[in-house]
Enzyme design. Structure first.
Site, PDB file in Angstrom:
ATOM      1  N   GLU A 165       0.820  -1.242   0.000  1.00 14.09           N
ATOM      2  CA  GLU A 165       0.000   0.000   0.000  1.00 14.09           C
ATOM      3  C   GLU A 165       0.846   1.281   0.000  1.00 14.09           C
ATOM      4  N   TYR A 167       3.478   1.974   1.907  1.00 11.61           N
ATOM      5  CA  TYR A 167       4.112   2.331   3.192  1.00 11.61           C
ATOM      6  C   TYR A 167       5.638   2.125   3.093  1.00 11.61           C
ATOM      7  N   ARG A 215       3.047  -8.882   4.048  1.00 13.18           N
ATOM      8  CA  ARG A 215       2.050  -8.303   3.124  1.00 13.18           C
ATOM      9  C   ARG A 215       2.801  -7.621   1.995  1.00 13.18           C
ATOM     10  N   HIS A 253      -1.562   3.990  -1.577  1.00 14.84           N
ATOM     11  CA  HIS A 253      -2.640   4.908  -1.213  1.00 14.84           C
ATOM     12  C   HIS A 253      -2.729   6.090  -2.175  1.00 14.84           C
ATOM     13  N   GLN A 340     -18.148   4.004   3.925  1.00  9.88           N
ATOM     14  CA  GLN A 340     -18.721   5.180   4.576  1.00  9.88           C
ATOM     15  C   GLN A 340     -18.499   5.246   6.086  1.00  9.88           C
TER      16      GLN A 340
HETATM   17  P1  FAD Z   1     -36.330   5.638   2.798  1.00 13.10           P
HETATM   18  O1  FAD Z   1     -35.249   4.894   2.164  1.00 13.10           O
HETATM   19  O2  FAD Z   1     -36.925   6.794   2.065  1.00 13.10           O
HETATM   20  O3  FAD Z   1     -37.503   4.598   3.127  1.00 13.10           O
HETATM   21  C1  FAD Z   1     -38.775   4.977   3.542  1.00 13.10           C
HETATM   22  C2  FAD Z   1     -39.765   3.901   3.191  1.00 13.10           C
HETATM   23  O4  FAD Z   1     -41.020   4.204   3.775  1.00 13.10           O
HETATM   24  C3  FAD Z   1     -40.017   3.767   1.702  1.00 13.10           C
HETATM   25  O5  FAD Z   1     -39.884   2.424   1.317  1.00 13.10           O
HETATM   26  C4  FAD Z   1     -41.455   4.253   1.532  1.00 13.10           C
HETATM   27  O6  FAD Z   1     -42.125   3.592   0.478  1.00 13.10           O
HETATM   28  C5  FAD Z   1     -42.047   3.894   2.873  1.00 13.10           C
HETATM   29  N1  FAD Z   1     -43.222   4.693   3.234  1.00 13.10           N
HETATM   30  C6  FAD Z   1     -43.341   6.040   3.200  1.00 13.10           C
HETATM   31  N2  FAD Z   1     -44.568   6.401   3.655  1.00 13.10           N
HETATM   32  C7  FAD Z   1     -45.205   5.261   3.996  1.00 13.10           C
HETATM   33  C8  FAD Z   1     -46.483   4.975   4.543  1.00 13.10           C
HETATM   34  N3  FAD Z   1     -47.331   5.946   4.860  1.00 13.10           N
HETATM   35  N4  FAD Z   1     -46.828   3.696   4.759  1.00 13.10           N
HETATM   36  C9  FAD Z   1     -45.952   2.699   4.474  1.00 13.10           C
HETATM   37  N5  FAD Z   1     -44.726   2.910   3.949  1.00 13.10           N
HETATM   38  C10 FAD Z   1     -44.364   4.174   3.734  1.00 13.10           C
HETATM   39  N6  FAD Z   1     -26.979   6.253   1.076  1.00 13.10           N
HETATM   40  C11 FAD Z   1     -25.788   5.833   1.471  1.00 13.10           C
HETATM   41  O7  FAD Z   1     -25.536   5.791   2.666  1.00 13.10           O
HETATM   42  N7  FAD Z   1     -24.850   5.423   0.579  1.00 13.10           N
HETATM   43  C12 FAD Z   1     -25.083   5.444  -0.750  1.00 13.10           C
HETATM   44  O8  FAD Z   1     -24.210   5.072  -1.540  1.00 13.10           O
HETATM   45  C13 FAD Z   1     -26.329   5.874  -1.193  1.00 13.10           C
HETATM   46  N8  FAD Z   1     -26.607   5.913  -2.507  1.00 13.10           N
HETATM   47  C14 FAD Z   1     -27.828   6.336  -2.901  1.00 13.10           C
HETATM   48  C15 FAD Z   1     -28.114   6.358  -4.260  1.00 13.10           C
HETATM   49  C16 FAD Z   1     -29.349   6.745  -4.689  1.00 13.10           C
HETATM   50  C17 FAD Z   1     -29.628   6.770  -6.157  1.00 13.10           C
HETATM   51  C18 FAD Z   1     -30.353   7.107  -3.754  1.00 13.10           C
HETATM   52  C19 FAD Z   1     -31.730   7.511  -4.216  1.00 13.10           C
HETATM   53  C20 FAD Z   1     -30.074   7.109  -2.416  1.00 13.10           C
HETATM   54  C21 FAD Z   1     -28.815   6.727  -1.976  1.00 13.10           C
HETATM   55  N9  FAD Z   1     -28.487   6.737  -0.632  1.00 13.10           N
HETATM   56  C22 FAD Z   1     -27.269   6.296  -0.228  1.00 13.10           C
HETATM   57  C23 FAD Z   1     -29.396   7.295   0.376  1.00 13.10           C
HETATM   58  C24 FAD Z   1     -30.117   6.211   1.187  1.00 13.10           C
HETATM   59  O9  FAD Z   1     -30.710   5.266   0.335  1.00 13.10           O
HETATM   60  C25 FAD Z   1     -31.154   6.895   2.072  1.00 13.10           C
HETATM   61  O10 FAD Z   1     -30.494   7.810   2.912  1.00 13.10           O
HETATM   62  C26 FAD Z   1     -31.885   5.889   2.930  1.00 13.10           C
HETATM   63  O11 FAD Z   1     -32.578   4.974   2.121  1.00 13.10           O
HETATM   64  C27 FAD Z   1     -32.888   6.577   3.859  1.00 13.10           C
HETATM   65  O12 FAD Z   1     -33.497   5.600   4.650  1.00 13.10           O
HETATM   66  P2  FAD Z   1     -34.902   5.771   5.338  1.00 13.10           P
HETATM   67  O13 FAD Z   1     -35.262   4.426   5.835  1.00 13.10           O
HETATM   68  O14 FAD Z   1     -34.853   6.881   6.306  1.00 13.10           O
HETATM   69  O15 FAD Z   1     -35.913   6.225   4.212  1.00 13.10           O
HETATM   70  P1  NAP Z   2     -27.448  16.459  -1.283  1.00  9.36           P
HETATM   71  O1  NAP Z   2     -26.136  15.804  -1.187  1.00  9.36           O
HETATM   72  O2  NAP Z   2     -27.898  17.348  -0.221  1.00  9.36           O
HETATM   73  O3  NAP Z   2     -27.450  17.253  -2.666  1.00  9.36           O
HETATM   74  C1  NAP Z   2     -28.518  17.991  -3.116  1.00  9.36           C
HETATM   75  C2  NAP Z   2     -28.092  18.841  -4.331  1.00  9.36           C
HETATM   76  O4  NAP Z   2     -29.183  19.579  -4.762  1.00  9.36           O
HETATM   77  C3  NAP Z   2     -26.986  19.783  -3.989  1.00  9.36           C
HETATM   78  O5  NAP Z   2     -26.027  19.670  -5.032  1.00  9.36           O
HETATM   79  C4  NAP Z   2     -27.640  21.152  -3.985  1.00  9.36           C
HETATM   80  O6  NAP Z   2     -26.660  21.970  -4.575  1.00  9.36           O
HETATM   81  C5  NAP Z   2     -28.882  20.956  -4.833  1.00  9.36           C
HETATM   82  N1  NAP Z   2     -30.068  21.652  -4.322  1.00  9.36           N
HETATM   83  C6  NAP Z   2     -30.546  21.695  -3.056  1.00  9.36           C
HETATM   84  N2  NAP Z   2     -31.680  22.413  -2.993  1.00  9.36           N
HETATM   85  C7  NAP Z   2     -31.933  22.845  -4.247  1.00  9.36           C
HETATM   86  C8  NAP Z   2     -32.955  23.645  -4.832  1.00  9.36           C
HETATM   87  N3  NAP Z   2     -33.937  24.143  -4.104  1.00  9.36           N
HETATM   88  N4  NAP Z   2     -32.891  23.899  -6.153  1.00  9.36           N
HETATM   89  C9  NAP Z   2     -31.896  23.406  -6.904  1.00  9.36           C
HETATM   90  N5  NAP Z   2     -30.897  22.660  -6.412  1.00  9.36           N
HETATM   91  C10 NAP Z   2     -30.914  22.366  -5.100  1.00  9.36           C
HETATM   92  O7  NAP Z   2     -28.579  15.393  -1.477  1.00  9.36           O
HETATM   93  P2  NAP Z   2     -28.741  14.154  -2.433  1.00  9.36           P
HETATM   94  O8  NAP Z   2     -27.849  14.216  -3.628  1.00  9.36           O
HETATM   95  O9  NAP Z   2     -30.200  14.114  -2.671  1.00  9.36           O
HETATM   96  O10 NAP Z   2     -28.296  12.945  -1.568  1.00  9.36           O
HETATM   97  C11 NAP Z   2     -29.015  12.611  -0.381  1.00  9.36           C
HETATM   98  C12 NAP Z   2     -28.128  11.889   0.560  1.00  9.36           C
HETATM   99  O11 NAP Z   2     -27.876  10.579   0.059  1.00  9.36           O
HETATM  100  C13 NAP Z   2     -26.797  12.577   0.705  1.00  9.36           C
HETATM  101  O12 NAP Z   2     -26.728  13.260   1.941  1.00  9.36           O
HETATM  102  C14 NAP Z   2     -25.796  11.481   0.636  1.00  9.36           C
HETATM  103  O13 NAP Z   2     -25.127  11.321   1.863  1.00  9.36           O
HETATM  104  C15 NAP Z   2     -26.568  10.219   0.327  1.00  9.36           C
HETATM  105  N6  NAP Z   2     -25.932   9.605  -0.828  1.00  9.36           N
HETATM  106  C16 NAP Z   2     -24.696   9.118  -0.672  1.00  9.36           C
HETATM  107  C17 NAP Z   2     -24.049   8.568  -1.742  1.00  9.36           C
HETATM  108  C18 NAP Z   2     -22.666   8.000  -1.585  1.00  9.36           C
HETATM  109  O14 NAP Z   2     -22.080   7.580  -2.560  1.00  9.36           O
HETATM  110  N7  NAP Z   2     -22.114   7.953  -0.398  1.00  9.36           N
HETATM  111  C19 NAP Z   2     -24.650   8.525  -2.971  1.00  9.36           C
HETATM  112  C20 NAP Z   2     -25.921   9.034  -3.106  1.00  9.36           C
HETATM  113  C21 NAP Z   2     -26.547   9.590  -2.017  1.00  9.36           C
HETATM  114  P3  NAP Z   2     -26.761  23.530  -4.754  1.00  9.36           P
HETATM  115  O15 NAP Z   2     -27.484  24.035  -3.550  1.00  9.36           O
HETATM  116  O16 NAP Z   2     -25.350  23.988  -4.861  1.00  9.36           O
HETATM  117  O17 NAP Z   2     -27.487  23.703  -6.045  1.00  9.36           O
HETATM  118 FE1  SF4 Z   3     -17.156  -0.424   5.495  1.00  9.25          FE
HETATM  119 FE2  SF4 Z   3     -19.448  -1.510   6.311  1.00  9.25          FE
HETATM  120 FE3  SF4 Z   3     -19.372  -0.122   4.016  1.00  9.25          FE
HETATM  121 FE4  SF4 Z   3     -18.235  -2.540   4.235  1.00  9.25          FE
HETATM  122  S1  SF4 Z   3     -20.415  -2.063   4.367  1.00  9.25           S
HETATM  123  S2  SF4 Z   3     -17.324  -0.751   3.318  1.00  9.25           S
HETATM  124  S3  SF4 Z   3     -17.452  -2.482   6.307  1.00  9.25           S
HETATM  125  S4  SF4 Z   3     -18.997   0.677   6.077  1.00  9.25           S
END
Ligand code: FAD
Ligand code: NAP
Ligand code: SF4
Length: 672
Positions: A165, A167, A215, A253, A340
């Site tokens: 890595e 080091y 390693r 790294h 993460q």
């Molecule tokens: P949600 O995932 O929104 O789940 C809520 C659930 O409640 C839904 O299934 C909905 O249908 C259900 N629901 C709502 N209202 C009702 C009701 N009245 N009755 C019954 N069911 C209901 N996070 C990461 O940490 N790493 C990532 O790499 C990552 N990548 C992402 C990529 C994408 C494209 C997206 C969209 C999100 C990503 N996220 C990622 C974000 C992550 O998925 C969300 O932060 C997480 O799913 C939030 O969890 P939650 O359980 O709070 O809500």
């Molecule tokens: P986010 O990271 O908060 O980004 C939202 C984007 O929308 C920002 O770029 C913001 O930029 C823009 N925005 C906010 N309000 C707006 C408005 N009123 N009009 C126009 N633009 C607006 O949220 P997200 O992309 O929805 O992701 C949600 C969460 O999912 C994140 O917090 C992240 O941690 C998680 N996630 C993680 C990964 C991962 O790979 N780890 C991947 C996907 C999602 P400006 O304000 O500059 O325009």
């Molecule tokens: Fe790290 Fe857990 Fe994500 Fe695996 S799933 S990379 S152990 S945070």
């Protein structure tokens, strides 16, 4: 037997490992402070109880110049060694074996005492290292030998000498960082002397019945890295010097080739470990992007490697081996390589944990003991927050009903898994599906439950998550506009040119989705072409010219804020997303004002004075502008006297991710 190769013991002559699973070294942060020794012991003991064959600790420096950070972990005295007996005792009581990793950070040390083969600053570290004098080289070798002896005193079954890595040892090995012309540089043979001498002296210090794992960097992935002849010569010399086994390392790294994130294909580097194994008579350990028993079994059955190393998969699931042994592989909480809560935490000096398993590193604090008072619990929403609550509360003995409006579980995570390079997120959905059934959770899909229907439960958990934010832009209701959910699920067709509004994590993911052809998982050949990865036997440093695939669409990624995009992405994965979009020609525009959306496309201007008006003649606009909480049930519940627990995105949508959602769900389940 399931997985006969993986689960068979390995006789090392003087000791036997109970199976072929090595828990690879991960620095958790608990190593750095004496007061955390009990937490560290519990963390390792849980993995030893889970059946791992050999555990390797996080890195311990053999002297202070080798510290990763000021006052980081070291093993330099008998007093420290005595403290480690808590760790080794706990692991041995659980029937496991444990080796201490000896790591000298060299020029990656984040402090002014750093040293290296030559005084050449690493591109990822502001501190310029001091060139070790010849006497300094010799005393560093002495320090490695002393550390090995202390590890033995501490009750360890062995050491791993960290030589990969990028080091210190790796820095001596590569021309990139070793410009010396003395006994320790100038020719490949002299560059090898330092690590080989360390192994020889470690063996002499520890005696014959002690594991010494080396390693080895089998592909450096940097300019000026080692040639294949040098790597093979090192492997044979390390064996002759007394190593018991060779572990695999890939990439420095500072390399710009991803080696551990989700988008790296599974088992990507096994061929290289296999090739090294063909040149030595000691066991070689495969590593990187191996996370399920079937893949590990296949590697052991098909190649010359004899052990498989997994680090993060054992953070995610300490019972990984036990589940493989008892035909419960579908219950494994599979590491999705997101980094993460593990590596990204390490970089900001937070205790390493796991997005999927928030107990990791917190075993003594977050306890999911069986309940003495079974309660009826309604969980509304089967996103990560609701799933973590339901599965863990039911595991504790509660009666749990999970209501989900959708026809599948997963919530937003069900969209994440459809992003190219995040296919492994499917494993999380599989894990929760299995565990809901195993733990007896009653799952009601397609059910948007009313407050009245929840009146009779002892506890109601609102985990209803988030919905996409719809920004107030003129023309936002134009038919060309899609939410990210509509784009990802294929609810509406998408044209050849697209503007993405919002460059957060989801904006980046959606852009990746849009530029990638519909073919699902990247295969190894395509991945190597995209990142310019050569086989180490074809090019020194294992690098070639990248040839990324042509983008499937023309994509503009926009944000209102000035400056570079993606600054909030994960420390250890963000650069991969940024490089990937750049390679696929995504046009990133910052400081944008969204003027209006019309039949001819998206009209924008720049800066506070709305200058440089521009029309993006796109077929579609995809909105990724953040999210709003979904909490419509709360008011109705309170009206009938129910005080719900509100978690995940339903509680607070800003900066929400699955890590927070799962942690909150698990912590609530522990309290109920
Ligand atoms: P949600 O995932 O929104 O789940 C809520 C659930 O409640 C839904 O299934 C909905 O249908 C259900 N629901 C709502 N209202 C009702 C009701 N009245 N009755 C019954 N069911 C209901 N996070 C990461 O940490 N790493 C990532 O790499 C990552 N990548 C992402 C990529 C994408 C494209 C997206 C969209 C999100 C990503 N996220 C990622 C974000 C992550 O998925 C969300 O932060 C997480 O799913 C939030 O969890 P939650 O359980 O709070 O809500
Ligand atoms: P986010 O990271 O908060 O980004 C939202 C984007 O929308 C920002 O770029 C913001 O930029 C823009 N925005 C906010 N309000 C707006 C408005 N009123 N009009 C126009 N633009 C607006 O949220 P997200 O992309 O929805 O992701 C949600 C969460 O999912 C994140 O917090 C992240 O941690 C998680 N996630 C993680 C990964 C991962 O790979 N780890 C991947 C996907 C999602 P400006 O304000 O500059 O325009
Ligand atoms: Fe790290 Fe857990 Fe994500 Fe695996 S799933 S990379 S152990 S945070």
């Amino acid at each position: 037997m399931n997985y006969p190769n993986l689960l068979s013991p390995l006789d090392l002559g003087f000791t036997t490992l109970r199976n072929r699973v090595v828990m690879g070294s991960m620095h958790t942060g608990l190593e750095d402070r004496a007061r955390h020794i009990d937490r560290l012991a519990e963390y390792f003991a849980e993995r030893a109880h889970g059946g791992v064959g050999l555990i390797i600790t996080g890195g311990y420096a053999p002297n202070r110049t080798g510290w990763l950070l000021p006052f980081a972990s070291e093993l330099t005295s008998s007093t420290q060694a005595r403290r480690h007996r808590r760790v080794t005792g706990a692991v041995h009581d659980a029937g496991g074996k444990i080796a201490l990793q000896v790591l000298h950070a060299g020029r990656y040390a984040y402090h002014p005492l750093s040293v290296s083969a030559s005084s050449i600053k690493a591109p990822i570290n502001p501190f310029r290292p001091r060139r070790l004098s010849s006497a300094g080289v010799r005393s560093t070798i002495d320090d490695f030998a002393r550390c090995t002896l202390l590890a033995r005193e501490a009750g360890y079954d062995g050491v791993e000498i960290m030589g990969s890595e990028g080091y210190l040892l790796n820095q001596f090995l590569a021309e990139r960082t070793n410009k010396r012309n003395d006994d320790w540089g100038g020719t490949a043979e002299k560059r090898r002397r330092f690590p080989v001498e360390i192994v020889r002296r470690a063996r002499a210090a520890a005696g014959p019945d002690f594991i010494i794992c080396y390693r080895m960097s089998m592909a450096d992935y940097v300019e000026g890295g080692q040639s294949w002849d040098e790597i093979i010569a090192l492997a044979t010399e390390v064996e002759a010097a007394g190593a018991t086994m060779i572990n695999s390392g890939f990439g420095w790294h500072e390399a710009r080739v991803p080696t551990i994130v989700t988008s790296v294909p599974g088992s990507a580097f096994v061929d290289i470990s296999h090739a090294v194994a063909g040149h030595v008579n000691i066991p070689v350990v495969a590593s990187n992007r191996i996370n399920m028993p079937q893949a590990a079994e296949q590697i052991l059955a098909d190649t010359g490697v004899q052990l498989v190393s997994m680090a993060r998969p054992l953070l995610a699931d300490p019972e990984w081996v036990l589940k493989a042994q008892t035909a419960r592989a579908d219950e494994i909480n599979t590491c999705i390589a997101c980094n993460q809560a593990c590596l990204d935490h390490a970089f900001v000096k937070k205790t390493v944990s796991c997005l999927l398993n928030p107990r990791a590193g917190h075993e003594t604090e977050l306890v999911l003991a069986p309940t003495r008072h079974t309660r009826s619990i309604a969980v509304v929403g089967a996103g990560p927050a609701g799933l973590a609550t339901a599965v863990n509360a039911a595991a504790r003995g509660h009666q749990v009903t999970l209501f989900e409006a959708n026809d599948v579980i997963g919530g937003q995570f069900d969209m994440a898994r459809r992003i190219p390079g995040k296919e492994e997120f499917n494993e999380t959905i599989r894990y929760f599906t299995t565990m809901l059934a195993t733990n007896g959770v009653e799952v009601r899909l397609n059910t948007r439950v009313s407050a009245a229907a929840l009146a009779d439960y002892d506890h109601v958990v609102l985990a209803t998550g988030v919905a996409p934010r719809i920004p107030a832009i003129a023309g936002i209701d134009h038919p060309m506009v899609l939410t990210y959910a509509e784009a990802i699920t294929g609810a509406k067709p998408i044209g050849a040119s697209v503007a993405v509004i919002g460059a957060g994590g989801i904006g980046f993911d959606v852009s990746e989705f849009l530029v990638t052809d519909n073919s699902p998982t990247l295969n190894l050949k395509e991945w190597k072409a995209e990142w310019g990865v050569a086989d180490p036997w074809d090019a020194p440093g294992a690098l070639t010219t990248p040839i990324p695939a042509a983008p499937a669409r023309e994509v503009y990624l926009l944000q209102r804020t000035d400056g570079a995009q993606g600054r909030k992405l994960g420390k250890t994965s963000g650069w991969v997303h940024r490089a990937s979009l750049k390679a696929k020609g995504v046009q990133q525009l910052s400081g944008v004002n969204y003027e209006r959306i019309a039949d001819d496309g998206l009209h924008i201007s720049f800066g506070p004075k709305r200058e440089r008006p521009r029309l993006l003649e796109v077929d579609n606009v995809v909105v990724c502008a953040g999210q709003e909480p979904v909490r419509e049930l709360e008011e109705d519940l309170r009206r009938i006297g129910i005080d719900p627990h509100i978690i995940g995105g339903a509680a607070f949508a800003a900066e929400l991710d699955a890590k927070r959602a799962i942690k909150q769900g698990t912590e609530l389940a522990a309290r109920l």
